[in-house]
Design a protein around this motif. Structure first.
Motif, PDB file in Angstrom:
ATOM      1  N   UNK A  14     -25.996 104.321 -50.564  1.00  0.00           N
ATOM      2  CA  UNK A  14     -26.541 103.272 -49.699  1.00  0.00           C
ATOM      3  C   UNK A  14     -25.857 103.300 -48.339  1.00  0.00           C
ATOM      4  N   UNK A  15     -24.574 103.501 -48.357  1.00  0.00           N
ATOM      5  CA  UNK A  15     -23.804 103.501 -47.107  1.00  0.00           C
ATOM      6  C   UNK A  15     -24.261 104.610 -46.167  1.00  0.00           C
ATOM      7  N   UNK A  16     -24.589 105.782 -46.711  1.00  0.00           N
ATOM      8  CA  UNK A  16     -25.015 106.885 -45.849  1.00  0.00           C
ATOM      9  C   UNK A  16     -26.294 106.522 -45.098  1.00  0.00           C
ATOM     10  N   UNK A  17     -27.184 105.769 -45.749  1.00  0.00           N
ATOM     11  CA  UNK A  17     -28.426 105.358 -45.086  1.00  0.00           C
ATOM     12  C   UNK A  17     -28.129 104.309 -44.019  1.00  0.00           C
ATOM     13  N   UNK A  18     -27.282 103.343 -44.335  1.00  0.00           N
ATOM     14  CA  UNK A  18     -26.930 102.322 -43.339  1.00  0.00           C
ATOM     15  C   UNK A  18     -26.299 102.963 -42.106  1.00  0.00           C
ATOM     16  N   UNK A  19     -25.420 103.934 -42.324  1.00  0.00           N
ATOM     17  CA  UNK A  19     -24.725 104.578 -41.209  1.00  0.00           C
ATOM     18  C   UNK A  19     -25.678 105.378 -40.334  1.00  0.00           C
ATOM     19  N   UNK A  20     -26.578 106.132 -40.949  1.00  0.00           N
ATOM     20  CA  UNK A  20     -27.514 106.913 -40.143  1.00  0.00           C
ATOM     21  C   UNK A  20     -28.474 105.989 -39.392  1.00  0.00           C
ATOM     22  N   UNK A  21     -28.939 104.941 -40.032  1.00  0.00           N
ATOM     23  CA  UNK A  21     -29.825 103.992 -39.349  1.00  0.00           C
ATOM     24  C   UNK A  21     -29.122 103.390 -38.136  1.00  0.00           C
ATOM     25  N   UNK A  22     -27.844 103.066 -38.280  1.00  0.00           N
ATOM     26  CA  UNK A  22     -27.086 102.530 -37.145  1.00  0.00           C
ATOM     27  C   UNK A  22     -26.952 103.570 -36.044  1.00  0.00           C
ATOM     28  N   UNK A  23     -26.659 104.806 -36.416  1.00  0.00           N
ATOM     29  CA  UNK A  23     -26.519 105.890 -35.437  1.00  0.00           C
ATOM     30  C   UNK A  23     -27.811 106.093 -34.653  1.00  0.00           C
ATOM     31  N   UNK A  24     -28.943 105.949 -35.326  1.00  0.00           N
ATOM     32  CA  UNK A  24     -30.239 106.190 -34.695  1.00  0.00           C
ATOM     33  C   UNK A  24     -30.860 104.915 -34.110  1.00  0.00           C
ATOM     34  N   UNK A  25     -30.128 103.804 -34.186  1.00  0.00           N
ATOM     35  CA  UNK A  25     -30.641 102.522 -33.678  1.00  0.00           C
ATOM     36  C   UNK A  25     -31.966 102.145 -34.324  1.00  0.00           C
ATOM     37  N   UNK A  26     -32.051 102.367 -35.623  1.00  0.00           N
ATOM     38  CA  UNK A  26     -33.225 101.973 -36.396  1.00  0.00           C
ATOM     39  C   UNK A  26     -32.878 100.691 -37.152  1.00  0.00           C
ATOM     40  N   UNK A  27     -33.530  99.588 -36.843  1.00  0.00           N
ATOM     41  CA  UNK A  27     -33.217  98.335 -37.550  1.00  0.00           C
ATOM     42  C   UNK A  27     -33.698  98.382 -38.998  1.00  0.00           C
ATOM     43  N   UNK A  28     -32.847  97.984 -39.903  1.00  0.00           N
ATOM     44  CA  UNK A  28     -33.230  97.898 -41.310  1.00  0.00           C
ATOM     45  C   UNK A  28     -32.780  96.541 -41.851  1.00  0.00           C
ATOM     46  N   UNK A  29     -33.559  96.027 -42.754  1.00  0.00           N
ATOM     47  CA  UNK A  29     -33.256  94.767 -43.420  1.00  0.00           C
ATOM     48  C   UNK A  29     -32.682  95.109 -44.787  1.00  0.00           C
ATOM     49  N   UNK A  30     -31.379  94.898 -44.973  1.00  0.00           N
ATOM     50  CA  UNK A  30     -30.723  95.275 -46.219  1.00  0.00           C
ATOM     51  C   UNK A  30     -30.874  94.174 -47.269  1.00  0.00           C
ATOM     52  N   UNK A  31     -31.316  94.571 -48.441  1.00  0.00           N
ATOM     53  CA  UNK A  31     -31.391  93.679 -49.602  1.00  0.00           C
ATOM     54  C   UNK A  31     -30.370  94.200 -50.604  1.00  0.00           C
ATOM     55  N   UNK A  32     -29.248  93.503 -50.715  1.00  0.00           N
ATOM     56  CA  UNK A  32     -28.161  93.960 -51.578  1.00  0.00           C
ATOM     57  C   UNK A  32     -28.390  93.460 -52.998  1.00  0.00           C
ATOM     58  N   UNK A  33     -28.539  94.404 -53.912  1.00  0.00           N
ATOM     59  CA  UNK A  33     -28.787  94.044 -55.304  1.00  0.00           C
ATOM     60  C   UNK A  33     -27.487  93.640 -55.983  1.00  0.00           C
ATOM     61  N   UNK A  34     -27.600  92.682 -56.884  1.00  0.00           N
ATOM     62  CA  UNK A  34     -26.455  92.200 -57.650  1.00  0.00           C
ATOM     63  C   UNK A  34     -26.343  93.041 -58.919  1.00  0.00           C
ATOM     64  N   UNK A  35     -25.360  93.919 -58.945  1.00  0.00           N
ATOM     65  CA  UNK A  35     -25.225  94.806 -60.097  1.00  0.00           C
ATOM     66  C   UNK A  35     -24.740  94.048 -61.325  1.00  0.00           C
ATOM     67  N   UNK A  36     -23.933  93.015 -61.116  1.00  0.00           N
ATOM     68  CA  UNK A  36     -23.462  92.232 -62.258  1.00  0.00           C
ATOM     69  C   UNK A  36     -24.622  91.569 -62.984  1.00  0.00           C
ATOM     70  N   UNK A  37     -25.646  91.194 -62.236  1.00  0.00           N
ATOM     71  CA  UNK A  37     -26.839  90.575 -62.828  1.00  0.00           C
ATOM     72  C   UNK A  37     -27.905  91.606 -63.187  1.00  0.00           C
ATOM     73  N   UNK A  38     -27.573  92.886 -62.995  1.00  0.00           N
ATOM     74  CA  UNK A  38     -28.459  94.001 -63.344  1.00  0.00           C
ATOM     75  C   UNK A  38     -29.815  93.910 -62.638  1.00  0.00           C
ATOM     76  N   UNK A  39     -29.769  93.481 -61.381  1.00  0.00           N
ATOM     77  CA  UNK A  39     -31.014  93.382 -60.616  1.00  0.00           C
ATOM     78  C   UNK A  39     -31.664  94.749 -60.406  1.00  0.00           C
ATOM     79  N   UNK A  40     -30.868  95.808 -60.461  1.00  0.00           N
ATOM     80  CA  UNK A  40     -31.414  97.152 -60.285  1.00  0.00           C
ATOM     81  C   UNK A  40     -32.218  97.600 -61.504  1.00  0.00           C
TER      82      UNK A  40
END
Length: 208
Positions: A14-40
């Protein structure tokens, strides 16, 4: 077009995508899944990504894409002027060579270490299986010297800064941190990683 990223806060993929989007000035809306609640593993998320893994990219026209390498190349296609994916066929082939090599070998070994040292203990399952850990460490000892030798004579992994650098660097950050992998013997990798971490967009993402 709005771009949504379903991600995990400590996931290198996930971090690699966030970093490249920032480098390219591409806005992204991050939805962080709760792994403890097994949202994935929820039916809603599995309808987007049947693997039940992160990241997954979704655009407001219904386009959905998973696999972090594919997402990196897709984001790069939105900013062709930045040349994060080369247009020359041979340079493209070299990029794919390193991207596939990284995913198949060092990243796969680091993933096994994440499962044993972090994910299994988090789930309350016995981790740190000595056979699995030893196998992963043996693979790293085999493959990381290849990257280190390459970086002794190249500033970036391919001819110029590319999606491959963003595919690799977040995993090597995790390797030095929670995975307790000793990279001190790889001077060229360390120097390259420092160059990546010094990039303005990298620093600005860290400050958020």
């Amino acid at each position: 077009m709005a771009t949504k990223l379903y991600e995990g806060s400590i996931s290198p993929n996930s971090r690699k995508v966030r970093l490249l989007a920032a480098e390219l000035d591409i806005p992204i809306d991050c939805v962080t899944l709760n792994f403890a609640k097994r949202e994935f593993r929820s039916p809603e998320y599995l309808a987007r990504n049947p693997n039940g893994k992160v990241p997954t990219l979704e655009e407001d026209d219904g386009f959905v894409l998973w696999e972090s390498g594919a997402i990196l190349k897709y984001l790069a296609s939105k900013r062709p002027d930045r040349e994060m994916v080369p247009t020359d066929p041979r340079e493209q082939a070299m990029l794919d060579q390193w991207l596939l090599w990284w995913t198949a070998h060092p990243e796969a070994a680091l993933y096994r270490l994440i499962m044993e040292r972090l994910v299994k203990p988090f789930r309350g399952v016995r981790g740190n299986d000595p056979t699995i850990v030893a196998d992963a460490e043996e693979d790293l000892a085999r493959f990381l010297p290849i990257l280190d030798q390459h970086l002794q004579v190249h500033e970036y992994i391919v001819k110029r800064l590319s999606v491959v650098d963003y595919a690799v660097a977040p995993w090597l950050e995790a390797a030095q941190g929670p995975l307790h992998v000793d990279l001190r013997g790889y001077g060229a990798i360390a120097a390259w990683l420092s160059r990546m971490q010094a990039r303005p967009r990298w620093i600005s993402l860290e400050a958020r």
